[in-house]
Design an enzyme around this catalytic site. Structure first.
Site, PDB file in Angstrom:
ATOM      1  N   PHE A  10      16.727  70.756  24.091  1.00 33.93           N
ATOM      2  CA  PHE A  10      15.291  70.763  23.840  1.00 33.93           C
ATOM      3  C   PHE A  10      14.757  72.166  24.106  1.00 33.93           C
ATOM      4  O   PHE A  10      15.105  72.781  25.116  1.00 33.93           O
ATOM      5  CB  PHE A  10      14.584  69.735  24.726  1.00 33.93           C
ATOM      6  CG  PHE A  10      13.160  69.501  24.317  1.00 33.93           C
ATOM      7  CD1 PHE A  10      12.875  68.763  23.184  1.00 33.93           C
ATOM      8  CD2 PHE A  10      12.114  70.034  25.041  1.00 33.93           C
ATOM      9  CE1 PHE A  10      11.561  68.550  22.789  1.00 33.93           C
ATOM     10  CE2 PHE A  10      10.799  69.822  24.648  1.00 33.93           C
ATOM     11  CZ  PHE A  10      10.517  69.084  23.524  1.00 33.93           C
ATOM     12  N   TYR A  69       6.394  60.169  30.512  1.00 28.78           N
ATOM     13  CA  TYR A  69       5.570  59.640  29.424  1.00 28.78           C
ATOM     14  C   TYR A  69       6.360  59.073  28.250  1.00 28.78           C
ATOM     15  O   TYR A  69       5.775  58.576  27.296  1.00 28.78           O
ATOM     16  CB  TYR A  69       4.595  60.700  28.909  1.00 28.78           C
ATOM     17  CG  TYR A  69       5.203  62.027  28.512  1.00 28.78           C
ATOM     18  CD1 TYR A  69       5.814  62.209  27.282  1.00 28.78           C
ATOM     19  CD2 TYR A  69       5.144  63.113  29.383  1.00 28.78           C
ATOM     20  CE1 TYR A  69       6.363  63.419  26.927  1.00 28.78           C
ATOM     21  CE2 TYR A  69       5.686  64.339  29.038  1.00 28.78           C
ATOM     22  CZ  TYR A  69       6.293  64.485  27.808  1.00 28.78           C
ATOM     23  OH  TYR A  69       6.842  65.698  27.469  1.00 28.78           O
ATOM     24  N   LYS A  70       7.688  59.112  28.289  1.00 29.78           N
ATOM     25  CA  LYS A  70       8.475  58.538  27.195  1.00 29.78           C
ATOM     26  C   LYS A  70       8.823  57.091  27.543  1.00 29.78           C
ATOM     27  O   LYS A  70       7.969  56.215  27.508  1.00 29.78           O
ATOM     28  CB  LYS A  70       9.703  59.389  26.937  1.00 29.78           C
ATOM     29  CG  LYS A  70       9.383  60.840  26.529  1.00 29.78           C
ATOM     30  CD  LYS A  70      10.649  61.612  26.210  1.00 29.78           C
ATOM     31  CE  LYS A  70      10.389  63.107  26.041  1.00 29.78           C
ATOM     32  NZ  LYS A  70       9.511  63.423  24.903  1.00 29.78           N
ATOM     33  N   ASP A 110      18.760  67.072  32.104  1.00 30.56           N
ATOM     34  CA  ASP A 110      17.423  66.702  31.666  1.00 30.56           C
ATOM     35  C   ASP A 110      17.521  65.270  31.129  1.00 30.56           C
ATOM     36  O   ASP A 110      18.209  65.019  30.145  1.00 30.56           O
ATOM     37  CB  ASP A 110      16.934  67.660  30.574  1.00 30.56           C
ATOM     38  CG  ASP A 110      15.513  67.370  30.121  1.00 30.56           C
ATOM     39  OD1 ASP A 110      15.035  66.244  30.324  1.00 30.56           O
ATOM     40  OD2 ASP A 110      14.880  68.277  29.539  1.00 30.56           O
ATOM     41  N   ARG A 131      12.846  60.565  12.851  1.00 30.41           N
ATOM     42  CA  ARG A 131      13.366  60.085  14.128  1.00 30.41           C
ATOM     43  C   ARG A 131      12.725  58.733  14.470  1.00 30.41           C
ATOM     44  O   ARG A 131      11.511  58.590  14.433  1.00 30.41           O
ATOM     45  CB  ARG A 131      13.072  61.111  15.220  1.00 30.41           C
ATOM     46  CG  ARG A 131      13.851  60.905  16.502  1.00 30.41           C
ATOM     47  CD  ARG A 131      13.653  62.063  17.454  1.00 30.41           C
ATOM     48  NE  ARG A 131      12.286  62.111  17.966  1.00 30.41           N
ATOM     49  CZ  ARG A 131      11.943  62.625  19.150  1.00 30.41           C
ATOM     50  NH1 ARG A 131      12.876  63.163  19.923  1.00 30.41           N
ATOM     51  NH2 ARG A 131      10.691  62.645  19.546  1.00 30.41           N
TER      52      ARG A 131
END
Length: 414
Positions: free
Chosen positions: A129, A225-226, A200, A373
């Site tokens: 990322f 938040y995911k 991560d 995605r």
């Protein structure tokens, strides 16, 4: 042959099906973007309202202290961190909720370099990322360029770990294609070379079982938040193995990381244990939302969660290949043991196709330049949702809906 009726039967016997009621889900919407922003838990909204209407407006500053006079705000980073720790296989006192993923990466990369002063390389993969790479680049520049980020292809990582590497920094699940690293194997290889291991977990925690302590992981970060559904911009978290904590130092020596923050001593002295990794005052409204959201996980069997995720991803891929052969390239690993909880499809018109899907109530996202995605969040995505999403995609491709001008305009956030 996969039928919708078969999938409805799976929903009827799904041990996780009742968890869907814990979320606010818009009508006529199939939400397949929980790997970017999780759906809103009802309990999170209720907690924020209570924090506003009681803890802040009525108790005021007293809410920093423990009940019954306060709400215990000052200990939220530890309480929330402990809830997350149980979901990622950490020991007590190894996980803290604080700051953002990027800030936590900076802190832990700095910590790792200080613990390996004779080594100059940060090793990552070039598909990591971007913020993980940016923070490593920025830290290297801050240190005068003596340290260097080396980013290699994902399949070259293990071979690139040698005695020059101070820390290996990888995302457990690749954000672009959903590929899943073997955490135990990579961590073991890093340790054999004398390097530290930093994971991560942003795209894996809450989507599959993780065993940080059992894998002997040194350091980890992740976001709230995911899959943890803490809300937009929710606090992140970090993990530091117990064995490293006595030597751990943060480059950001803020007052909440002080051993006695409310004695206001001019000279900095780090707190004991994981608390020394705090920096400034925690964001109470968002921390409270995340705290409540994490209660949804009480009693959830992570093995059942993983099994449902695998079956949903496999079903989606099978339907795409059955109904739209040759239209999309499946870029996610087909081997479920090597895939997280997302399926990625490549198409040169990814953006307008996804906008057409969103226009029909199927929400995924796009990763430039050509990846559609789809994230599968087993706590609130049903098996019937998988069928309906794939069928909607089929109809859009059959009728060329995505070619309409209204789906061509690009938005700032993808």
């Amino acid at each position: 042959m996969i039928t919708r009726e078969t999938l409805l039967q799976l929903d009827a016997t799904d041990p996780l099906a009742a968890r869907r009621e814990a979320f606010v889900l818009p009508a006529n919407t199939i939400y397949l973007d929980g790997n970017s922003l999780g759906a809103m838990p009802r309990a999170a909204a209720e907690r924020v309202r209570h924090t506003l209407d009681h803890d802040w407006s009525q108790a005021l500053v007293r809410s920093w202290n423990a009940p019954p006079s306060g709400a215990g705000w000052v200990d939220l980073p530890q309480r929330v961190g402990a809830k997350i720790g149980r979901l990622i296989g950490a020991r007590d006192g190894e996980t803290l909720a604080c700051d953002s993923t990027s800030v936590n990466l900076f802190k832990l990369l700095s910590l790792a370099l200080k613990l390996r002063p004779d080594r100059r390389l940060i090793l990552s993969d070039r598909d990591n990322f971007p913020t993980d790479l940016y923070m490593a680049q920025g830290l290297s520049a801050l240190l005068g360029g003596e340290h260097q980020l080396r980013a290699v292809a994902p399949d070259e990582v293990e071979a690139a770990i040698d005695e020059r590497v101070a820390v290996v920094s990888l995302s457990h699940v690749n954000y672009r294609n959903g590929a899943l690293y073997d955490m135990a194997a990579i961590t073991r290889r890093a340790h054999e070379a004398g390097a530290l291991m930093l994971w991560d977990l942003a795209h894996s925690a809450g989507a599959l079982p993780i065993a940080l302590a059992d894998c002997d992981v040194d350091l980890a970060v992740g976001c709230g938040y995911k899959y943890f559904n803490g809300g937009p911009g929710a606090p992140a978290y970090l993990y530091v193995a117990q064995r490293l904590q006595p030597q751990a130092t943060s480059p950001l020596t803020g007052w909440f990381g002080h051993e006695k923050p409310f004695e206001f001593i001019p000279a900095y002295a780090p707190a004991a244990g994981i608390d020394r990794m705090q920096v400034g005052t925690p964001a109470i409204l968002s921390m409270s939302a995340l705290d409540a959201a994490l209660d949804i996980w009480d009693g959830v069997d992570l093995q059942q969660l993983r099994a449902k995720s695998i079956r949903q991803c496999e079903t989606f891929v099978a339907l795409v290949e059955q109904w739209m052969p040759g239209v999309f390239e499946v870029t996610s690993p087909l081997d479920s043991a090597r895939r997280g909880s997302q399926v990625c499809l490549r198409h040169e018109q990814a953006w307008p196709i996804m906008q057409a899907l969103i226009g029909r109530g199927v929400i995924g996202d796009v990763r430039a330049p050509d990846i559609l995605r789809f994230g599968f969040t087993p706590l609130y995505v049903s098996y019937a949702d998988v069928w309906d999403a794939a069928n909607t995609l089929r109809e859009i491709m059959q009728h060329g809906e995505w070619t309409q001008p209204r789906f061509q305009a690009r938005a700032k956030v993808t």
